[in-house]
Write an enzyme that holds these catalytic residues in place. Structure first.
Site, short mmCIF file in Angstrom:
data_model
loop_
_atom_site.label_atom_id
_atom_site.label_comp_id
_atom_site.label_asym_id
_atom_site.label_seq_id
_atom_site.Cartn_x
_atom_site.Cartn_y
_atom_site.Cartn_z
N ASN A 7 -8.75 -2.40 -8.30
CA ASN A 7 -8.94 -2.01 -6.89
C ASN A 7 -9.15 -0.49 -6.88
O ASN A 7 -8.21 0.28 -6.99
CB ASN A 7 -7.68 -2.40 -6.10
CG ASN A 7 -7.83 -2.11 -4.61
OD1 ASN A 7 -8.82 -1.49 -4.18
ND2 ASN A 7 -6.86 -2.55 -3.84
N ARG A 90 -12.08 -5.65 -6.40
CA ARG A 90 -12.04 -5.73 -4.95
C ARG A 90 -13.18 -4.87 -4.39
O ARG A 90 -13.32 -3.71 -4.76
CB ARG A 90 -10.72 -5.19 -4.45
CG ARG A 90 -10.68 -5.18 -2.95
CD ARG A 90 -9.40 -4.64 -2.42
NE ARG A 90 -9.50 -4.61 -0.97
CZ ARG A 90 -9.08 -3.62 -0.20
NH1 ARG A 90 -8.51 -2.57 -0.74
NH2 ARG A 90 -9.21 -3.67 1.09
N HIS A 179 -9.80 -7.74 5.34
CA HIS A 179 -8.58 -8.41 4.84
C HIS A 179 -8.84 -9.89 4.53
O HIS A 179 -7.91 -10.70 4.52
CB HIS A 179 -7.44 -8.39 5.89
CG HIS A 179 -6.79 -7.06 6.09
ND1 HIS A 179 -6.27 -6.68 7.31
CD2 HIS A 179 -6.55 -6.03 5.26
CE1 HIS A 179 -5.74 -5.48 7.22
NE2 HIS A 179 -5.91 -5.05 5.97
N GLY A 211 -2.77 -1.27 7.76
CA GLY A 211 -3.90 -1.84 8.49
C GLY A 211 -3.47 -3.23 8.94
O GLY A 211 -2.74 -3.90 8.22
N ARG A 240 -4.35 3.62 13.50
CA ARG A 240 -5.59 3.27 14.21
C ARG A 240 -5.27 2.70 15.59
O ARG A 240 -4.27 2.00 15.76
CB ARG A 240 -6.39 2.22 13.44
CG ARG A 240 -6.92 2.71 12.12
CD ARG A 240 -7.91 1.70 11.55
NE ARG A 240 -8.21 2.01 10.16
CZ ARG A 240 -7.96 1.18 9.14
NH1 ARG A 240 -7.42 -0.01 9.35
NH2 ARG A 240 -8.26 1.54 7.93
N MET A 282 6.65 1.41 10.12
CA MET A 282 7.43 0.52 11.00
C MET A 282 8.93 0.62 10.72
O MET A 282 9.74 0.56 11.65
CB MET A 282 6.93 -0.92 10.82
CG MET A 282 7.56 -1.91 11.74
SD MET A 282 7.37 -1.50 13.51
CE MET A 282 5.77 -2.21 13.90
N ARG A 283 9.30 0.78 9.45
CA ARG A 283 10.75 0.89 9.14
C ARG A 283 11.38 2.06 9.87
O ARG A 283 12.43 1.94 10.49
CB ARG A 283 10.96 1.11 7.63
CG ARG A 283 11.16 -0.15 6.87
CD ARG A 283 11.03 0.13 5.40
NE ARG A 283 9.73 0.77 5.13
CZ ARG A 283 9.17 0.83 3.94
NH1 ARG A 283 9.79 0.35 2.90
NH2 ARG A 283 8.00 1.40 3.77
N GLY A 329 3.07 -5.90 4.78
CA GLY A 329 4.38 -5.22 4.70
C GLY A 329 5.26 -5.47 5.91
O GLY A 329 6.47 -5.71 5.78
N GLU A 332 5.80 -9.55 6.48
CA GLU A 332 6.69 -10.15 5.48
C GLU A 332 8.13 -9.68 5.63
O GLU A 332 9.06 -10.39 5.25
CB GLU A 332 6.21 -9.77 4.06
CG GLU A 332 4.90 -10.42 3.67
CD GLU A 332 4.26 -9.75 2.46
OE1 GLU A 332 4.97 -9.17 1.63
OE2 GLU A 332 3.00 -9.80 2.37
N ASN A 333 8.31 -8.45 6.13
CA ASN A 333 9.64 -7.82 6.02
C ASN A 333 10.32 -7.46 7.33
O ASN A 333 11.44 -6.96 7.29
CB ASN A 333 9.52 -6.54 5.19
CG ASN A 333 9.03 -6.82 3.79
OD1 ASN A 333 9.61 -7.65 3.11
ND2 ASN A 333 7.96 -6.17 3.38
N GLU A 383 -3.31 -10.46 -2.83
CA GLU A 383 -4.77 -10.37 -2.94
C GLU A 383 -5.20 -10.30 -4.40
O GLU A 383 -6.22 -10.85 -4.78
CB GLU A 383 -5.28 -9.14 -2.17
CG GLU A 383 -5.20 -9.34 -0.67
CD GLU A 383 -5.10 -8.04 0.11
OE1 GLU A 383 -4.02 -7.40 0.04
OE2 GLU A 383 -6.06 -7.67 0.77
#
Ligand code: ADP
Length: 411
Positions: A7, A90, A179, A211, A240, A282-283, A329, A332-333, A383
């Site tokens: 990648n 990728r 994605h 993203g 974004r 976000m955390r 991320g 999932e968390n 991925e």
């Protein structure tokens, strides 16, 4: 068979070496800050990590370093480079041309080059990675996997914008979506977990990371997705905007903002960062919101509100809706985000199991209540594994020869 997944970004190359068809990762790593005075290679084999810092002038040299460490007698994972039969790359943009992964030949390279215009920040680096791998591993089959490929099944009504008709013909302006490898991977995994055929499943997949994008998947195929001509459209993301009234740009241009600053405003200074004013993470925002920071709380609320709107929209496309999948991320968390997204949707047959939703990080499983009509799932995306699988299968199909040419849609 060893399959190397690459990648290549603007200043870094991430890699994973797989043993296929079993899918075990034998080594992985990242070479960062390519072109800087000091680049850093972090390499992992099993639980051992080694780091190296040295000048790496360009992507070609970076590939050389990565291949060197893979055969290093102390920390490497293979004895000789000839063991690498296939390299999966990728590639961000495959335009309308690539509906699946393909074996790279000169024609494919020329097409990826053509799409540089559509993805100027990504495709050039992906191309450099492919060329470098071709030079260093001439005996290996090179495979390109496109972020856009899974969404080439969108119907015209979903991919066209209400812009003057000729802009599509002249400039290829349409919704492409991104994605795709992640949406496809989690949809296939969801079908398998639910004991359904992959072409039976109707699902909404939510890839919520830095993203963010969502996809409506009907009978295993993408029929709509929230990112558009570029990754800017759709959900609120780390930095974004997602959807907003484009007339705001004309208004700001009138106030003196130029193109470069508007681009940076929309892509780098908005989203969670723009609303909260403190972080795109976000955390951090969850913590700050918990401590009473009103703007952090608002950022999280707007983020979840937008995901809910897309769930509502995509439910009109899917009858019945079998599953909603959370990945990335955040997906999932973050139990908090999943809770806010799913709350008070009983009337749509969506009921979360509050305990199941608290499952630990990196786990895969069902988080819906027993009486929920829609199965709610958390599935960590992978991925790289999807790319390794495509590369392996195409390579077997091509007879394991670098000279083989082929185009086999991996849907
Ligand atoms: P990228 O799109 O760069 O691959 P990721 O998929 O790794 O990003 O997602 C990054 C996001 O996931 C960040 O906003 C990060 O805060 C969030 N995240 C990671 N772990 C948690 C967690 N435990 N709770 C909430 N958010 C999390």
């Amino acid at each position: 068979m060893k399959v190397l997944v690459i990648n290549a970004g603007s200043s870094s190359i991430k890699y994973q070496l797989y043993d296929m068809p079993g899918g075990q990762v034998v080594a992985r790593g990242v070479l960062e800050r390519i072109g800087d005075k000091l680049s850093r290679l972090t390499h992992r084999r099993g639980s051992e990590t080694s780091t190296r810092e040295e000048a790496v002038v360009n992507h070609e040299a970076a590939m050389q370093r990565i291949l060197q460490i893979l055969v290093d007698p102390r920390v490497g994972a293979i004895e000789e480079l000839a063991e690498i039969a296939t390299v999966g790359h990728r590639v961000v943009h495959g335009g309308e041309e690539f509906t699946g992964s393909v074996v790279v030949d000169d024609r494919v390279l020329a097409s990826i080059e053509k799409f540089v215009d559509l993805a100027p920040l990504h495709n050039p680096h992906n191309l450099v990675g492919i060329r470098a791998a071709r030079n260093k591993l001439p005996g290996a089959v090179q495979v390109a996997c496109f972020d856009t490929a899974f969404h080439t099944s969108l119907p015209e009504v979903a991919y066209r914008y209400a812009l003057p008709y000729e802009l599509y013909e002249r400039y290829h302006i349409r919704r492409y979506g991104f994605h795709g490898t992640s949406h496809r991977y989690v949809a296939r995994r969801a079908a398998s977990l639910m004991g359904m055929d992959k072409y039976q499943l109707n699902a909404i997949t939510c890839h919520l990371g830095n993203g963010c994008s969502m996809a409506a998947i009907r009978h295993g195929r993408s029929v709509d997705t929230s990112m558009g001509f570029t990754p800017l459209e759709g959900l609120v993301m780390g930095t974004r905007t997602g959807d907003f009234d484009p007339a705001i740009l004309f208004y700001l241009a009138d106030k003196g903002y130029d193109l470069t600053s508007l681009n940076s405003l929309c892509n780098k200074k908005s989203g969670l960062l723009g609303i909260s004013g403190v972080s795109n993470d976000m955390r951090t925002l969850e913590q700050l919101a918990h401590e009473g920071n009103a703007r952090a709380r608002l950022a999280v609320e707007i983020f979840c509100y937008r995901v809910r709107k897309y769930i509502g929209a995509y439910m009109t496309l899917l009858n019945p809706l079998d599953a909603i999948v959370f990945t990335g991320g955040i997906g999932e968390n973050s139990p908090l985000v999943r809770r806010q997204v799913c709350q008070d949707l009983d009337h749509l047959g969506i009921r979360l199991d509050p305990q199941g939703n608290e499952m630990g990080r990196g786990r895969e499983g069902v988080i819906s209540a027993a009486d929920s009509d829609v199965c709610l799932l958390v599935i960590p995306t992978n991925e790289e594994e999807a790319i390794a699988t495509d590369a392996y299968e195409l390579s077997v199909e091509a007879g394991g020869s670098a000279k083989a040419k082929g185009h086999w849609d991996r849907t």
